[in-house]
Design an enzyme around this catalytic site. Sequence first.
Site, PDB file in Angstrom:
ATOM      1  N   ARG A  44      17.223  27.771  52.139  1.00 21.48           N
ATOM      2  CA  ARG A  44      16.115  28.373  52.894  1.00 21.48           C
ATOM      3  C   ARG A  44      14.811  27.889  52.257  1.00 21.48           C
ATOM      4  O   ARG A  44      14.598  28.025  51.061  1.00 21.48           O
ATOM      5  CB  ARG A  44      16.211  29.904  52.819  1.00 21.48           C
ATOM      6  CG  ARG A  44      15.116  30.648  53.581  1.00 21.48           C
ATOM      7  CD  ARG A  44      15.199  30.380  55.069  1.00 21.48           C
ATOM      8  NE  ARG A  44      14.348  31.287  55.819  1.00 21.48           N
ATOM      9  CZ  ARG A  44      13.021  31.156  55.953  1.00 21.48           C
ATOM     10  NH1 ARG A  44      12.384  30.175  55.349  1.00 21.48           N
ATOM     11  NH2 ARG A  44      12.339  32.024  56.671  1.00 21.48           N
ATOM     12  N   GLU A  52      12.761  30.928  65.548  1.00 18.86           N
ATOM     13  CA  GLU A  52      14.221  30.881  65.589  1.00 18.86           C
ATOM     14  C   GLU A  52      14.722  30.007  66.747  1.00 18.86           C
ATOM     15  O   GLU A  52      14.033  29.818  67.752  1.00 18.86           O
ATOM     16  CB  GLU A  52      14.791  32.292  65.755  1.00 18.86           C
ATOM     17  CG  GLU A  52      14.384  33.276  64.669  1.00 18.86           C
ATOM     18  CD  GLU A  52      15.050  32.981  63.338  1.00 18.86           C
ATOM     19  OE1 GLU A  52      15.996  32.182  63.311  1.00 18.86           O
ATOM     20  OE2 GLU A  52      14.625  33.560  62.334  1.00 18.86           O
ATOM     21  N   ARG A  96      21.634  32.285  50.073  1.00 21.42           N
ATOM     22  CA  ARG A  96      21.083  30.957  50.312  1.00 21.42           C
ATOM     23  C   ARG A  96      20.190  30.535  49.149  1.00 21.42           C
ATOM     24  O   ARG A  96      19.488  31.367  48.566  1.00 21.42           O
ATOM     25  CB  ARG A  96      20.267  30.940  51.607  1.00 21.42           C
ATOM     26  CG  ARG A  96      21.048  31.314  52.844  1.00 21.42           C
ATOM     27  CD  ARG A  96      20.174  31.366  54.088  1.00 21.42           C
ATOM     28  NE  ARG A  96      19.151  32.394  53.988  1.00 21.42           N
ATOM     29  CZ  ARG A  96      18.333  32.733  54.982  1.00 21.42           C
ATOM     30  NH1 ARG A  96      18.432  32.111  56.150  1.00 21.42           N
ATOM     31  NH2 ARG A  96      17.428  33.681  54.819  1.00 21.42           N
TER      32      ARG A  96
END
Length: 224
Positions: A44, A52, A96
């Site tokens: 990330r 998105e 992440r």
Amino acid sequence: MEKSGILSWIKTSGTTQRIPVEWVKVNDGDTIAVIYKGSRERVRFLLVDSPETSHPRLGEQPYGEEAKEFTRNLVENAQNLELEFDIGPNRDKYGRLLAYVYVDGKMIQEELLKKGLARVAYVYPPNTRYVDQFNAIQKEAQQKGAGIWEIENYAQEDGFHPELLNEKDSKDGNSDDCRIKGNIGSSEKIYHTPDSPWYRQTKPEVMFCTEEEAVKAGFRPPKQ
């Protein structure tokens, strides 16, 4: 969470060392998958947020695909892909990796901000090494009206607001079929079709193409 997972999450890095990785997949404009230390990991991008493309709740947002394709073109054509960690946690709550990502010496975060395909977001000290320069780049993109900044108030501190695009389209005359007026009162959101007796005198805050679209946005028809 296992103890080893907790230790991994709080691990920090105090250097600006760049670690070579191998690209695997682009998940979104601000998220990719790579091979890091022999394992597949999701990464990330630190300090930025792109619209998105396939969020389970938010779905696809305007400029999301553009951001994803921009990132894809950068990583697919890169000779060298590298990660740089900040001094704080290098993983988020989803496991992440949190990193600054470089393609052939260029930081992807900066390139996304220049194009108006991301906003500065998720600023959590002490992972703030480049936040000042990111804000400066974002300000230039805002002044140019690039990408997400083309629509006033689309990108805000709490995220992105696609509903404002309908209003812009109606004002620009780009959507003749979107004639349903949405009016926001002190406590209610009401939509008016051209058949409504109050249609002509209603000043719209937003326009919709279908009644279903209006209902989905939280508006109701007027009481008869």
